[in-house]
Motif scaffolding. Structure first.
Motif, short mmCIF file in Angstrom:
data_model
loop_
_atom_site.label_atom_id
_atom_site.label_comp_id
_atom_site.label_asym_id
_atom_site.label_seq_id
_atom_site.Cartn_x
_atom_site.Cartn_y
_atom_site.Cartn_z
N ILE A 81 0.88 -1.16 0.00
CA ILE A 81 0.00 0.00 0.00
C ILE A 81 0.92 1.22 0.00
N VAL A 82 0.82 2.01 -1.06
CA VAL A 82 1.70 3.16 -1.26
C VAL A 82 0.93 4.43 -0.89
N PHE A 83 1.46 5.19 0.04
CA PHE A 83 0.85 6.44 0.49
C PHE A 83 1.61 7.61 -0.13
N ILE A 84 0.85 8.62 -0.59
CA ILE A 84 1.46 9.77 -1.24
C ILE A 84 0.77 11.03 -0.76
N ASP A 85 1.55 12.04 -0.37
CA ASP A 85 1.01 13.31 0.11
C ASP A 85 0.77 14.27 -1.05
N GLU A 86 -0.14 15.20 -0.85
CA GLU A 86 -0.55 16.13 -1.89
C GLU A 86 0.54 17.11 -2.31
N CYS A 87 1.58 17.26 -1.53
CA CYS A 87 2.65 18.19 -1.90
C CYS A 87 3.47 17.69 -3.08
N ASN A 88 3.26 16.46 -3.48
CA ASN A 88 3.97 15.88 -4.63
C ASN A 88 3.19 16.16 -5.91
N ARG A 89 3.73 17.01 -6.72
CA ARG A 89 3.04 17.43 -7.95
C ARG A 89 2.86 16.31 -8.96
N PHE A 90 3.67 15.28 -8.87
CA PHE A 90 3.58 14.20 -9.85
C PHE A 90 2.25 13.46 -9.82
N ILE A 91 1.48 13.58 -8.74
CA ILE A 91 0.21 12.84 -8.66
C ILE A 91 -0.79 13.30 -9.72
N LYS A 92 -0.59 14.47 -10.28
CA LYS A 92 -1.49 14.99 -11.32
C LYS A 92 -1.00 14.67 -12.72
N SER A 93 0.16 14.04 -12.84
CA SER A 93 0.77 13.81 -14.15
C SER A 93 0.24 12.56 -14.84
N GLU A 94 0.35 12.56 -16.12
CA GLU A 94 -0.02 11.39 -16.93
C GLU A 94 0.94 10.23 -16.66
N ARG A 99 1.85 4.72 -14.36
CA ARG A 99 2.53 3.85 -13.38
C ARG A 99 1.52 3.19 -12.44
N VAL A 100 0.49 3.91 -12.06
CA VAL A 100 -0.54 3.34 -11.20
C VAL A 100 -1.25 2.21 -11.92
N LYS A 101 -1.58 2.43 -13.18
CA LYS A 101 -2.29 1.42 -13.96
C LYS A 101 -1.45 0.15 -14.11
N VAL A 108 -2.87 5.12 -1.74
CA VAL A 108 -3.66 6.01 -0.90
C VAL A 108 -3.06 7.40 -1.10
N ILE A 109 -3.86 8.29 -1.68
CA ILE A 109 -3.36 9.61 -2.04
C ILE A 109 -4.08 10.66 -1.20
N VAL A 110 -3.30 11.45 -0.49
CA VAL A 110 -3.83 12.54 0.31
C VAL A 110 -3.82 13.78 -0.57
N THR A 111 -5.01 14.27 -0.93
CA THR A 111 -5.09 15.45 -1.79
C THR A 111 -6.44 16.12 -1.65
N ARG A 112 -6.46 17.42 -1.85
CA ARG A 112 -7.72 18.17 -1.88
C ARG A 112 -8.14 18.44 -3.32
N ASP A 113 -7.26 18.14 -4.25
CA ASP A 113 -7.52 18.41 -5.66
C ASP A 113 -8.14 17.19 -6.34
N ASP A 114 -8.82 17.45 -7.45
CA ASP A 114 -9.28 16.36 -8.29
C ASP A 114 -8.09 15.80 -9.06
N LEU A 115 -8.16 14.52 -9.36
CA LEU A 115 -7.11 13.86 -10.11
C LEU A 115 -7.73 13.22 -11.35
N PRO A 116 -7.97 14.01 -12.39
CA PRO A 116 -8.71 13.51 -13.55
C PRO A 116 -8.00 12.39 -14.33
N ASN A 117 -6.70 12.23 -14.13
CA ASN A 117 -5.96 11.17 -14.83
C ASN A 117 -6.13 9.80 -14.20
#
Length: 160
Positions: A81-94, A99-101, A108-117
């Motif tokens: 289980i990989v946890f990632i904080d919202e301060c990492n900009r790469f979570i919004k990248s293609e 890599r997730v797919k 588990v991603i901590v973020t207040r933003d939408d992640l459309p990808n």
């Protein structure tokens, strides 16, 4: 990975218990609700083990990744289980979405933003709230709560 995994994280002041059941889980919430603290506890345990004062119980490893070497680190993590904080900009990248797919991990991603990808379910978006304290010790229990309830189908079959 498939299935549900219970995660228990505790130190002498805080305790988190939750279940991860899909490959992508989002944690949202206001400031100071304990989102980043959860990741800090997991990081401390990963770095220092039991000498960190943190106890982590889960059937699979729980790891925190971030920074510029996220991609390099992720390639060596499997069935975790990989946890990632919202301060990492790469979570919004293609690149991250790809890599997730391809991954055999849960995220588990901590973020207040939408992640459309990322293809995550509204049923796997949670917040964190305080739910009680140990008497005398003042340990805080933190629980996850679902932000979006069950959707009701109010249309009859003829209205489709």
């Amino acid at each position: 990975m498939k299935g549900k995994y219970s995660v228990f994280v505790q130190n002498n002041r805080l305790r988190y218990e939750f279940t991860i059941s899909r490959n992508i889980t989002i944690i949202r919430g206001d400031s100071a609700t304990g989102k980043t603290t959860l990741l800090d506890l997991l990081n401390a345990y990963d770095r220092d083990g039991v000498s960190s004062g943190v106890l982590v119980k889960c059937d699979v490893p729980c790891v925190v990744i971030g920074g510029q070497r996220w991609e390099e680190n992720l390639q060596f993590i499997h069935n975790s289980i990989v946890f990632i904080d919202e301060c990492n900009r790469f979570i919004k990248s293609e690149d991250f979405a790809v890599r997730v797919k391809e991954s055999d991990n849960y995220f588990v991603i901590v973020t207040r933003d939408d992640l459309p990808n990322l293809p995550y379910s509204v049923k796997e978006i949670y917040g964190i709230r305080e739910s009680g304290k140990y008497a005398g010790l003042k340990q805080v229990y933190n629980e996850f709560y679902c932000l979006y309830g069950e959707l009701e189908n109010t249309m009859s079959p003829l209205e489709f």
